[in-house]
Design a protein around this motif. Structure first.
Motif, PDB file in Angstrom:
ATOM      1  N   PRO A   1      -4.130   0.814 -32.544  1.00  0.00           N
ATOM      2  CA  PRO A   1      -4.012  -0.329 -33.460  1.00  0.00           C
ATOM      3  C   PRO A   1      -2.866  -0.133 -34.458  1.00  0.00           C
ATOM      4  N   VAL A   2      -2.105  -1.168 -34.640  1.00  0.00           N
ATOM      5  CA  VAL A   2      -0.981  -1.149 -35.588  1.00  0.00           C
ATOM      6  C   VAL A   2      -1.078  -2.397 -36.453  1.00  0.00           C
ATOM      7  N   GLN A   3      -0.882  -2.243 -37.758  1.00  0.00           N
ATOM      8  CA  GLN A   3      -0.886  -3.401 -38.638  1.00  0.00           C
ATOM      9  C   GLN A   3       0.520  -3.686 -39.145  1.00  0.00           C
ATOM     10  N   THR A   4       0.701  -4.874 -39.676  1.00  0.00           N
ATOM     11  CA  THR A   4       2.002  -5.259 -40.190  1.00  0.00           C
ATOM     12  C   THR A   4       2.083  -4.976 -41.690  1.00  0.00           C
ATOM     13  N   ALA A   5       3.295  -4.907 -42.179  1.00  0.00           N
ATOM     14  CA  ALA A   5       3.496  -4.720 -43.621  1.00  0.00           C
ATOM     15  C   ALA A   5       2.927  -5.910 -44.397  1.00  0.00           C
TER      16      ALA A   5
ATOM     17  N   LEU B   1       7.953   7.569 -35.044  1.00  0.00           N
ATOM     18  CA  LEU B   1       7.274   7.450 -33.751  1.00  0.00           C
ATOM     19  C   LEU B   1       8.174   6.929 -32.634  1.00  0.00           C
ATOM     20  N   GLY B   2       9.280   6.294 -32.997  1.00  0.00           N
ATOM     21  CA  GLY B   2      10.150   5.685 -32.002  1.00  0.00           C
ATOM     22  C   GLY B   2       9.797   4.231 -31.763  1.00  0.00           C
ATOM     23  N   ASP B   3      10.797   3.434 -31.422  1.00  0.00           N
ATOM     24  CA  ASP B   3      10.572   2.007 -31.198  1.00  0.00           C
ATOM     25  C   ASP B   3       9.589   1.752 -30.063  1.00  0.00           C
ATOM     26  N   ALA B   4       9.673   2.538 -29.006  1.00  0.00           N
ATOM     27  CA  ALA B   4       8.829   2.302 -27.838  1.00  0.00           C
ATOM     28  C   ALA B   4       7.345   2.396 -28.188  1.00  0.00           C
ATOM     29  N   ALA B   5       7.000   3.338 -29.064  1.00  0.00           N
ATOM     30  CA  ALA B   5       5.593   3.538 -29.429  1.00  0.00           C
ATOM     31  C   ALA B   5       5.024   2.346 -30.174  1.00  0.00           C
ATOM     32  N   LEU B   6       5.873   1.619 -30.902  1.00  0.00           N
ATOM     33  CA  LEU B   6       5.401   0.485 -31.691  1.00  0.00           C
ATOM     34  C   LEU B   6       5.659  -0.854 -31.015  1.00  0.00           C
ATOM     35  N   ASP B   7       6.577  -0.893 -30.054  1.00  0.00           N
ATOM     36  CA  ASP B   7       6.808  -2.133 -29.321  1.00  0.00           C
ATOM     37  C   ASP B   7       5.663  -2.425 -28.355  1.00  0.00           C
ATOM     38  N   ALA B   8       5.081  -1.364 -27.801  1.00  0.00           N
ATOM     39  CA  ALA B   8       3.946  -1.518 -26.885  1.00  0.00           C
ATOM     40  C   ALA B   8       2.909  -0.448 -27.204  1.00  0.00           C
ATOM     41  N   PRO B   9       2.276  -0.544 -28.376  1.00  0.00           N
ATOM     42  CA  PRO B   9       1.388   0.530 -28.822  1.00  0.00           C
ATOM     43  C   PRO B   9       0.079   0.576 -28.045  1.00  0.00           C
ATOM     44  N   ASP B  10      -0.439   1.798 -27.840  1.00  0.00           N
ATOM     45  CA  ASP B  10      -1.773   1.946 -27.249  1.00  0.00           C
ATOM     46  C   ASP B  10      -2.778   2.349 -28.325  1.00  0.00           C
TER      47      ASP B  10
ATOM     48  N   SER C   1      -3.647   2.629 -42.015  1.00  0.00           N
ATOM     49  CA  SER C   1      -3.285   3.467 -40.875  1.00  0.00           C
ATOM     50  C   SER C   1      -1.859   3.085 -40.475  1.00  0.00           C
ATOM     51  N   VAL C   2      -1.496   3.242 -39.225  1.00  0.00           N
ATOM     52  CA  VAL C   2      -0.097   3.030 -38.831  1.00  0.00           C
ATOM     53  C   VAL C   2       0.337   1.594 -39.117  1.00  0.00           C
ATOM     54  N   VAL C   3       1.465   1.475 -39.824  1.00  0.00           N
ATOM     55  CA  VAL C   3       2.040   0.177 -40.163  1.00  0.00           C
ATOM     56  C   VAL C   3       3.420   0.093 -39.506  1.00  0.00           C
ATOM     57  N   ASP C   4       3.732  -1.045 -38.943  1.00  0.00           N
ATOM     58  CA  ASP C   4       5.033  -1.224 -38.295  1.00  0.00           C
ATOM     59  C   ASP C   4       6.106  -1.415 -39.367  1.00  0.00           C
ATOM     60  N   THR C   5       6.742  -0.325 -39.732  1.00  0.00           N
ATOM     61  CA  THR C   5       7.806  -0.323 -40.732  1.00  0.00           C
ATOM     62  C   THR C   5       8.983   0.491 -40.199  1.00  0.00           C
ATOM     63  N   PRO C   6      10.154   0.375 -40.822  1.00  0.00           N
ATOM     64  CA  PRO C   6      11.275   1.216 -40.400  1.00  0.00           C
ATOM     65  C   PRO C   6      10.952   2.711 -40.451  1.00  0.00           C
ATOM     66  N   MET C   7      10.155   3.144 -41.441  1.00  0.00           N
ATOM     67  CA  MET C   7       9.799   4.562 -41.529  1.00  0.00           C
ATOM     68  C   MET C   7       8.948   4.991 -40.340  1.00  0.00           C
ATOM     69  N   SER C   8       7.954   4.171 -39.996  1.00  0.00           N
ATOM     70  CA  SER C   8       7.096   4.495 -38.856  1.00  0.00           C
ATOM     71  C   SER C   8       7.892   4.505 -37.555  1.00  0.00           C
ATOM     72  N   ARG C   9       8.804   3.565 -37.415  1.00  0.00           N
ATOM     73  CA  ARG C   9       9.626   3.529 -36.202  1.00  0.00           C
ATOM     74  C   ARG C   9      10.535   4.755 -36.136  1.00  0.00           C
ATOM     75  N   GLY C  10      10.990   5.216 -37.283  1.00  0.00           N
ATOM     76  CA  GLY C  10      11.791   6.428 -37.295  1.00  0.00           C
ATOM     77  C   GLY C  10      10.994   7.653 -36.890  1.00  0.00           C
TER      78      GLY C  10
END
Length: 244
Positions: free
Chosen positions: A203-207, A192-201, A181-190
């Motif tokens: 679940p987010v996994q790491t690469a 969804l935006g940094d704000a969505a991944l800095d304080a996500p509501d 599912s959503v992974v914190d990567t440069p593509m995802s940040r592009g």
């Protein structure tokens, strides 16, 4: 657990950043000699600096001639991991998506693995037993609004892997997919935006977490696993819509 990967060789595409970079580092830490492929030479050099004994191969996975030229020197591979991918248009209905945009997503996400694997198949066969892992997504099973090209392409990746697992079984080559599912990567940040991944509501996994799944599927420890998809989505698709 010892994954029994020391001294093996692996090709990783999309190794310049995101999941591809994480996979390259994880495999290198297990003693794998990694061949790194990406179209971004500078990013690729940074990954190579952290992977002792690695080789650098610069190519766009959608360009047949570039792929063939970049990978022609590989004569044996124990594994291939195809991570190169793009999301394409996000938040757009199909009436607002051009044919060029649609084709670009499939060119990278589906045709790219086809071109890479077709080129290195002799090197995989030379290993006797080998493993291929393709990066799909939970979007192969569920859909987010406005992402029809991406969802369709990742569904195609999962089925491509199943088909290859049947075709290549006689050669001792296993083929599986990892679908996060959503992974914190440069593509995802592009997207969804940094704000969505800095304080996500959500679940987010790491690469790095995804890379651990890949390392297991690459390893002999998973030798009985073939033609399947490892879905890492925090159990989202297991939930019933029943109101109870």
């Amino acid at each position: 657990m010892d994954l029994q990967l020391h001294g093996t060789t692996a090709l990783v595409t999309g190794a310049g950043s995101g999941i591809g970079r994480a996979v390259a580092l994880a495999l290198a830490a297990e003693g794998v000699r990694v061949a790194l492929l990406d179209r971004d030479e500078d990013a690729l050099s940074e990954t190579a600096a952290a992977c002792p004994g690695s080789s650098v191969h610069v190519a766009d996975v959608t360009d047949e001639a570039q792929v063939d030229a970049a990978l022609g020197s590989l004569d044996r591979l124990d594994a291939v991991v195809c991570c190169a991918g793009i999301s394409g248009p996000v938040g757009a209905g199909i009436e607002d998506i051009t044919l060029a945009q649609w084709n670009a997503v499939f060119a990278v996400n589906v045709t790219g693995p086809f071109l890479v694997l077709r080129r290195v198949l002799p090197a995989l066969r030379a290993a006797g037993t080998a493993s291929v892992v393709l990066l799909s997504s939970d979007s192969a099973f569920v859909a987010s609004p406005g992402m029809a090209p991406y969802c369709s392409s990742k569904g195609a990746v999962a089925q491509f892997a199943r088909a290859l697992s049947v075709d290549l079984a006689r050669d001792g080559i296993r083929v599986n997919t990892v679908a996060p599912s959503v992974v914190d990567t440069p593509m995802s940040r592009g997207d969804l935006g940094d704000a969505a991944l800095d304080a996500p509501d959500f679940p987010v996994q790491t690469a790095d977490e995804v890379a651990a799944h890949v390392a297991y599927l690459v390893s002999p420890r998973s030798r009985a696993v073939n033609g399947t998809t490892l879905l890492s989505d925090f159990g989202y698709t297991a939930r019933s819509g029943f109101p109870a």
